[in-house]
Write an enzyme that holds these catalytic residues in place. Structure first.
Site, short mmCIF file in Angstrom:
data_model
loop_
_atom_site.label_atom_id
_atom_site.label_comp_id
_atom_site.label_asym_id
_atom_site.label_seq_id
_atom_site.Cartn_x
_atom_site.Cartn_y
_atom_site.Cartn_z
N THR B 68 0.91 -1.22 0.18
CA THR B 68 0.00 -0.08 -0.03
C THR B 68 0.80 1.15 0.05
O THR B 68 2.04 1.43 -0.07
CB THR B 68 -1.27 -0.09 1.33
OG1 THR B 68 -2.05 0.93 0.89
CG2 THR B 68 -0.24 0.05 2.59
N LYS B 72 3.25 1.40 -3.80
CA LYS B 72 2.69 0.70 -5.14
C LYS B 72 3.26 0.92 -6.34
O LYS B 72 3.21 -0.32 -7.21
CB LYS B 72 1.32 0.97 -5.04
CG LYS B 72 0.36 0.70 -3.94
CD LYS B 72 -1.06 1.14 -4.23
CE LYS B 72 -1.90 0.58 -2.93
NZ LYS B 72 -3.29 0.69 -3.22
#
Lengths: 267, 267
Positions: B68, B72
């Site tokens: 996350t 990413k």
């Protein structure tokens, strides 16, 4: 126990990790104490520790590490500071994060063994002790027994170099304990210690001649699994008091928890 | 749920990690399904991912990762292979270990959003959709909506470069969806999507003029926390059907679990 993104992490680094008892022991304590912490295993093989290390430093939610085979010596140069027993034994089993984010470590295997022995009612002070096995665990244990005031410490190892190195270390640092080389014959000792890996695998021979034990002697083993090694079973059959690798592991966990600042562990 | 040395690990890598919902969602599923697996968070800040990466490769009991913010895109060059959506969107949210020990990744943020929308009874096929926000999440969502057969996709972003880049990407890969730039005015659309971070912080303005919504419209938001953003609250007050960032997160988790080979998740 619910692990969320806010849960603080501790981990044990070793290989193999499946047989390790620390995750279950620490997580049960966290649940009992209501700490939002989780203890997991990181399986890192020998030779991979140095390349993996920057991740542990970088993980801001990782508060500490327990180190087991085969990394207890390899981890030393990766640490910012070493505690007194780590400096003495050249091995580390517990690491905590300092306020500046760096890691420092110390070695509690030997003190864990000593703690387990004392809690079972057998303080080593003033005792005549035979210890078979002078490797990393044996070195830590012998230092802890000498520090705790053992009267005599008789050592045996099938590798002469290890035996000589440990004898020299003890002579240099614990002059009040009489340290000498001997044989795996338990006669004449108060406490008899197996600090070799013998007993881990089915069919292993015993490191000590158990047929020569007498009921007044205390027999201690470092093998946590199986808890009842052939040596422990033989000693119990003769009527000796025993402490096992589980007792030692409980002592290690207790001392590691204190070093890591985990509140309420032993109240 | 008892974590032992034998428990297999999954982890989410991000910063911050405390607000993340994945650990609780995955661990609840593992407990329900009886899998000896644990899902923890590794807090790694931007810029530290590359130096930390060798540890994740070396951890033999780590079977996969969820990625996350802010990693990413940074994770792409560290992977041995990319799935089709990762190649398209140049971002990755889920990584699994291949049989050869290397990691491969793909991106399920957009498909998770689409899955959440469909499970709420609102398939995007044939629909006229307004999407505000063309960043990483918006790119993945727009690709998923186009792939699912949206009739028209009208995009808005306050940063013209992002808007142009996403429009060009969609034109190149999804010629059957009519894609155009527009304004945050919801009139005339079947589905209205907020893919900006607005709504995350108290006092954020709405990305879309909610006063112009009508009850037949569907309003979707990507913000998982708070689940009811000012936009979702305004849409519900008007009588619109809504899907929230929680619905999207459930879809992401479902698709990540399938990619990671976690059995029984959705039966």
């Amino acid at each position: 126990m619910t692990i969320t993104g806010a849960t603080r992490l501790l981990a044990i680094i070793g290989d193999p990790v499946a047989p390790l008892r620390s995750p279950a022991v620490f997580n049960a304590a966290f649940e009992r104490l209501g700490h939002d912490m989780a203890f997991v295993a990181f399986q890192i093989k020998a030779g991979d520790l140095e390349c993996a290390w920057p991740a542990f430093v970088a993980m801001a939610n990782l508060d500490g590490l327990v180190i087991t085979m085969p990394h207890k010596e390899a981890v030393l140069p990766l640490l910012a500071a070493l505690g007194p027993t780590a400096q003495l034994t050249h091995s580390v089993n517990t690491i905590r994060r300092r306020a500046d984010g760096a890691f420092e470590g110390d070695m509690f295997d030997g003190e864990g063994f000593r703690d387990g022995l004392e809690r079972a009612g057998h303080p080593p002070r003033g005792k005549r002790i035979l210890q078979v096995g002078c490797g990393a665990a044996g070195t830590a244990i012998a230092c802890a027994l000498a520090r705790a005031g053992a009267a005599t410490l008789t050592l045996y190892d099938s590798a002469a170099a290890r035996l000589e190195a440990l004898t020299a270390l003890l002579h240099a640092h614990f002059p009040e304990t009489k340290v000498q080389a001997g044989h795996p014959d338990p006669r004449g000792f108060d406490i008899v210690v197996n600090a070799t890996p013998l007993g881990l695998r089915p069919g292993d021979p015993m490191s000590i001649d158990a047929s020569l034990l007498s009921p007044s002697q205390i027999v201690a083993d470092v093998i946590p699994n199986p808890e009842v090694t052939p040596l422990i079973a033989a000693a119990r059959a003769i009527g000796c008091a025993t402490t096992t690798g589980r007792d030692m592991h409980e002592g290690q966990a207790r001392l590691a928890a204190a070093y890591l600042g985990i509140k309420g562990w032993d109240v």
